[in-house]
Design a protein around this motif. Sequence first.
Motif, PDB file in Angstrom:
ATOM      1  N   VAL A 116       0.839  -1.202   0.000  1.00 48.07           N
ATOM      2  CA  VAL A 116       0.000   0.000   0.000  1.00 48.07           C
ATOM      3  C   VAL A 116       0.877   1.256   0.000  1.00 48.07           C
ATOM      4  O   VAL A 116       0.595   2.212  -0.732  1.00 48.07           O
ATOM      5  CB  VAL A 116      -0.981  -0.009   1.189  1.00 48.07           C
ATOM      6  CG1 VAL A 116      -1.712   1.319   1.311  1.00 48.07           C
ATOM      7  CG2 VAL A 116      -1.985  -1.150   1.035  1.00 48.07           C
ATOM      8  N   LEU A 168       2.045   2.104  -3.376  1.00 44.74           N
ATOM      9  CA  LEU A 168       0.985   2.743  -4.164  1.00 44.74           C
ATOM     10  C   LEU A 168       0.767   4.192  -3.754  1.00 44.74           C
ATOM     11  O   LEU A 168       0.338   5.014  -4.564  1.00 44.74           O
ATOM     12  CB  LEU A 168      -0.331   1.977  -4.004  1.00 44.74           C
ATOM     13  CG  LEU A 168      -0.421   0.640  -4.702  1.00 44.74           C
ATOM     14  CD1 LEU A 168      -1.702  -0.077  -4.303  1.00 44.74           C
ATOM     15  CD2 LEU A 168      -0.361   0.815  -6.207  1.00 44.74           C
ATOM     16  N   GLU A 169       1.051   4.507  -2.509  1.00 49.61           N
ATOM     17  CA  GLU A 169       0.854   5.880  -2.031  1.00 49.61           C
ATOM     18  C   GLU A 169       1.969   6.815  -2.480  1.00 49.61           C
ATOM     19  O   GLU A 169       1.840   8.025  -2.335  1.00 49.61           O
ATOM     20  CB  GLU A 169       0.739   5.872  -0.502  1.00 49.61           C
ATOM     21  CG  GLU A 169      -0.542   5.223  -0.040  1.00 49.61           C
ATOM     22  CD  GLU A 169      -0.644   5.047   1.457  1.00 49.61           C
ATOM     23  OE1 GLU A 169      -1.776   4.932   1.944  1.00 49.61           O
ATOM     24  OE2 GLU A 169       0.389   5.016   2.153  1.00 49.61           O
ATOM     25  N   TYR A 199      -5.901   0.430  -0.015  1.00 48.81           N
ATOM     26  CA  TYR A 199      -5.489   1.688  -0.657  1.00 48.81           C
ATOM     27  C   TYR A 199      -6.695   2.623  -0.802  1.00 48.81           C
ATOM     28  O   TYR A 199      -6.605   3.819  -0.519  1.00 48.81           O
ATOM     29  CB  TYR A 199      -4.863   1.412  -2.023  1.00 48.81           C
ATOM     30  CG  TYR A 199      -4.551   2.680  -2.774  1.00 48.81           C
ATOM     31  CD1 TYR A 199      -3.373   3.379  -2.532  1.00 48.81           C
ATOM     32  CD2 TYR A 199      -5.446   3.202  -3.697  1.00 48.81           C
ATOM     33  CE1 TYR A 199      -3.094   4.557  -3.205  1.00 48.81           C
ATOM     34  CE2 TYR A 199      -5.176   4.381  -4.368  1.00 48.81           C
ATOM     35  CZ  TYR A 199      -4.003   5.058  -4.122  1.00 48.81           C
ATOM     36  OH  TYR A 199      -3.733   6.235  -4.778  1.00 48.81           O
ATOM     37  N   ASN A 212      -6.861   6.239   0.799  1.00 48.63           N
ATOM     38  CA  ASN A 212      -6.528   7.323  -0.128  1.00 48.63           C
ATOM     39  C   ASN A 212      -7.682   7.839  -0.976  1.00 48.63           C
ATOM     40  O   ASN A 212      -7.591   8.917  -1.538  1.00 48.63           O
ATOM     41  CB  ASN A 212      -5.401   6.860  -1.056  1.00 48.63           C
ATOM     42  CG  ASN A 212      -4.150   6.550  -0.285  1.00 48.63           C
ATOM     43  OD1 ASN A 212      -3.417   7.457   0.079  1.00 48.63           O
ATOM     44  ND2 ASN A 212      -3.922   5.285   0.000  1.00 48.63           N
TER      45      ASN A 212
END
Length: 141
Positions: A62, A65-66, A91, A95
């Motif tokens: 995660v 991905l951030e 995620y 987000n």
Amino acid sequence: FFSSRRRHTRYPLVTGVQTCALPILAARHGIQVINHYMQPEDFPHNLNLWAHPSDDELMAAVHELENPANLPALVHCSHGKDRTGLVAAVYSVRNKRYCRCTAVRQMVYFGTNGLLQGLVPMVENVPEAALCVGAFDGEAR
């Protein structure tokens, strides 16, 4: 491109793991491959229906991905539905302001195996925004 299955590959631009032809195609097109190994190995090889990745394994994916430098991203595991759905759900809660129940509904809609009871509690443990998005109409966003 994220993958979560441990298999060595003979392609120099794809290191660590290979889930299918997708990493090979990613390498051919200059797409960065970021590998994160996550348990459980695929059902039916692992018959523990409560098995799930560790918090550290999940959050490592995660966090990748951030990082805006890693976007856009394609998340994929061996079958592209269970661990993939889990990473996408967490995620989305963190987000995209998805409510946890919305993220779980999306996981199920896109094919997460309902028998794998260990995945949903991982999503339910993620803190959600005070005003989260509760609707999921079954369309990919």
